[in-house]
Design an enzyme around this catalytic site. Structure first.
Site, short mmCIF file in Angstrom:
data_model
loop_
_atom_site.label_atom_id
_atom_site.label_comp_id
_atom_site.label_asym_id
_atom_site.label_seq_id
_atom_site.Cartn_x
_atom_site.Cartn_y
_atom_site.Cartn_z
N CYS A 2 -47.00 30.35 29.44
CA CYS A 2 -46.05 31.12 30.23
C CYS A 2 -45.73 32.42 29.53
O CYS A 2 -46.30 32.78 28.51
CB CYS A 2 -44.76 30.31 30.42
N LEU A 50 -47.39 29.52 34.06
CA LEU A 50 -48.75 29.12 34.36
C LEU A 50 -48.79 27.62 34.16
O LEU A 50 -48.66 27.12 33.04
CB LEU A 50 -49.76 29.81 33.42
N SER A 51 -48.93 26.85 35.22
CA SER A 51 -48.75 25.39 35.17
C SER A 51 -49.95 24.72 34.50
O SER A 51 -51.09 24.87 34.95
CB SER A 51 -48.59 24.83 36.58
N ILE A 52 -49.66 23.98 33.42
CA ILE A 52 -50.69 23.27 32.66
C ILE A 52 -50.37 21.79 32.54
O ILE A 52 -51.22 20.93 32.74
CB ILE A 52 -50.85 23.88 31.24
N ASN A 74 -42.81 29.30 25.81
CA ASN A 74 -44.19 29.74 26.02
C ASN A 74 -45.06 29.02 25.01
O ASN A 74 -44.88 29.18 23.81
CB ASN A 74 -44.29 31.26 25.82
N ILE A 281 -70.33 35.79 26.72
CA ILE A 281 -70.37 37.18 27.17
C ILE A 281 -71.35 37.94 26.29
O ILE A 281 -71.59 37.57 25.14
CB ILE A 281 -68.96 37.82 27.11
N SER A 354 -60.99 27.93 21.98
CA SER A 354 -61.69 29.00 21.29
C SER A 354 -61.76 28.67 19.80
O SER A 354 -61.11 27.75 19.32
CB SER A 354 -60.97 30.33 21.52
#
Length: 628
Positions: A2, A50-52, A74, A281, A354
């Site tokens: 969040c 941001l729903s996790i 957060n 990438i 990551s």
């Protein structure tokens, strides 16, 4: 995952509801699913979600039983379930299944000691309506950002500085002392940011704010306990803890993917996680295209991999937006591919793992003592390291400036770290930066002042562990982790870093220096642990970072002209000797010199300044990214 914002302001002149809404809207990318706020006569707390975890019940702010304490948070707490059970046994009543509420009741029950119990990445604040006190904390490593400012009777905080621009009491002013050290370090190296009077809550610290008084305290730091573990014991311990950490970091009520490069760190994480989706990438030239090697590994271990190639046109088109999201200038070239990698992953998943952290914990950087390819020189250096410290330092300092083969490696192996090491980036020498800057910007804390604060804490450690400690408190929180957070959240993607974990740090603290880096390789024991999951081509591969074709771009006429046009602008004269930076650019373009990193660092700052001061922080709008 969040974003949080808020302020303490007891005046009746501030329209708290409107201001907090505008602050939240500025960071909507951090939490597009929902928002929430709490406002009373003294404080305004804002939240974007941001729903996790607990998708239906985890909305914030969250209140305790009698609604005297309110939290916004957060991050993610990976051991929240066991703490929750303990709190329930102690009589606490939960309204949700979210990790946020564990922090709230945990603070009620344990106070500041809560910070010693939790495992995760976090920045949170709790408002106590009875004490009229704000309490906040940032995680052990600085994975999650948290900024604050005190201006015109208002204390404000937030996940991103850009939210402060919406507060009427915020005074936007460039911190002139930040530019010179940035020229050397490539990132904002001071505790005060590029915005005057805006500071970071440092990693491993908490704060209280009451009656206009701010107090900041440290609750955690690296605690080296080097042991005499054997190599087999060390490798066993590392692998066991990595596997456990990846398992803890996969906890979510949504799908979890992973980033995959050609290096050992993300490959190790991906091989253990075995996600449905991995992402890579690259750039067009094979030299710069890590996605080719990443796809090979994915095929070898039977995993799906999605990749894309970023063009130079896209990189330059999106560069102002990248600097906007970073809040402060960061000329690390990897910012470009990282932005596009996060955007790619966000098309399918909300969470990606990551590989950040392993280089700092387990000594993965060449600069820690791999400055030669000669096996014989490495063996000689390892032998000389066994000499008493005073003798070793004397020999090392005597080698400074010598030019025979292997001299640099011997010097950096034997001299005290503080004599030569300032971290993983050095763009301009300090004296050289002064030559390029206008007099107004030549004064700031020296490079030595900045790094010595950290070296003073670790004088009894080995030279490698001293370098690791410096990177843990400079390079990692102010560059590596900052860009990972900001550029993933730009696409509403949560990035988790299982190799930068509290439990794995405890392992790192025990590892004998000889198993960190030696004549064989960097990150030696860590690579042996990764060998249990990866082919040799991957676990022994030399570290590349994100290869970015800046050298080619700056010698391609259309990109050269873009940068030259910026360097020619009138406002540039305020900061730089304009003729000097234009000559640097022209000489590089004509092949007379290689000034790519210096040019990119100047270009980055000027782009950032345009965004935040000339365009007043307005969000740049490039062309939409193709989803083909």
């Amino acid at each position: 995952m969040c974003g949080i914002v808020g302020f303490v302001d007891r005046s009746n002149t501030t329209q708290k509801e409107q201001v907090i809404k505008e602050m939240m809207d500025t960071i909507v990318h951090r939490g597009p699913n929902s928002s929430g706020q709490f406002i009373d006569e003294g404080v305004a707390l804002g939240f974007r979600r941001l729903s996790i975890i607990d998708l239906e019940g985890g909305s914030q702010p969250i209140y305790n039983e009698d609604e005297t304490k309110i939290i916004t948070f957060n991050g993610e707490i990976y051991n929240y379930q066991s703490i929750r059970e303990d709190l329930i046994a102690k009589g606490h009543i939960f309204r949700t299944h979210a990790d946020t509420e564990v922090l709230l009741h945990g603070y009620e029950e344990y106070g500041v000691e809560l910070l010693q119990k939790i495992r995760g990445m976090f920045a949170f604040v709790i408002w106590d309506t009875e004490k009229q006190e704000l309490f906040g904390a940032r995680d052990h490593f600085g994975i999650k950002p948290l900024y604050y400012a005190q201006m015109n009777g208002t204390f404000m905080y937030g996940s991103e500085i850009k939210s402060f621009l919406k507060h009427p009491n915020f005074v936007k002013e460039l911190n002139k002392e930040a530019l010179k050290p940035y020229m050397t370090f490539q990132y904002s190296a001071l505790d005060e940011t590029f915005f005057k009077n805006v500071y970071r809550i440092k990693e491993g610290h908490y704060f209280t704010y009451k009656d206009g008084e701010l107090k900041i305290e440290q609750y955690w730091d690296v605690d080296e306990k080097e042991t005499d573990l054997t190599l087999d014991e060390t490798v066993d311990l590392i692998d066991k803890t990595v596997v456990s950490s990846v398992e803890a970091h996969r906890i979510a009520d949504v799908e979890v993917g992973s980033f995959l490069s050609s290096g050992v760190d993300s490959s190790y994480v991906t091989a253990v996680l075995r996600p449905e989706h991995s992402y890579s990438i690259g750039f067009g030239d094979k030299t710069y295209n890590e996605s080719v090697e990443a796809k090979k590994l994915a095929e070898l271990i039977n995993l799906n991999n999605t990749s894309r190639v970023v063009t130079g046109d896209e990189a330059f088109d999106y560069f102002p937006l990248i600097q906007y999201h970073l809040d402060e200038p960061d000329s690390n070239p990897s910012c470009v591919p990282l932005y596009f990698l996060a955007e790619l992953a966000s098309r399918d998943v909300r969470v990606a793992l990551s590989g950040e952290g392993a280089d700092e914990l387990f000594a993965g950087y060449q600069a820690y003592g791999m400055n030669t390819n000669s096996k014989m020189v490495k063996v000689v250096a390892e032998g000389l390291k066994k000499l008493p410290k005073g003798m070793r330092y004397k020999i090392g300092r005597g080698l400074k400036g010598k030019t025979f083969r292997g001299a640099l490696h011997l010097y950096t192996s034997l001299a005290p770290a503080e004599d030569f090491f300032i971290g993983q980036a050095k763009v301009f020498e300090e004296e050289e930066a002064v030559e390029y800057l206008q007099p107004t910007y030549q004064s700031s804390p020296s490079v030595k002042d900045i790094v010595q604060v950290h070296y003073d804490q670790v004088q009894d450690m080995s030279e490698i562990k001293k370098m690791q400690y410096l990177d843990m408190h400079q390079w990692m929180p102010k560059d590596i982790l900052l860009k990972a957070d900001k550029l993933s959240m730009a696409s509403s993607l949560e990035v988790r870093v299982p190799l930068l974990d509290k439990e794995l740090m405890k392992v790192s603290e025990q590892v004998p220096t000889k198993y960190l880096i030696n004549a064989e390789n960097t990150k030696y024991a860590f690579r042996q642990a990764a060998a249990r999951h990866l082919p040799e081509e991957w676990y022994n591969r030399e570290k590349l970072g994100f290869p970015v074709p800046i050298k080619d771009w700056l010698r391609e006429e259309k990109y050269y002209k873009i940068i030259r046009n910026l360097f020619e602008q009138e406002f540039v004269k305020e900061f730089f000797d304009q003729e000097k930076i234009l000559k640097l650019l022209d000489d590089n373009f004509e092949g007379k010199a290689d000034g790519r990193r210096k040019i990119w660092t100047i270009y980055t700052f000027l782009t950032w300044y345009q965004v935040y001061f000339i365009n007043d922080g307005e969000k740049p709008v490039p062309a939409p990214i193709s989803v083909a």
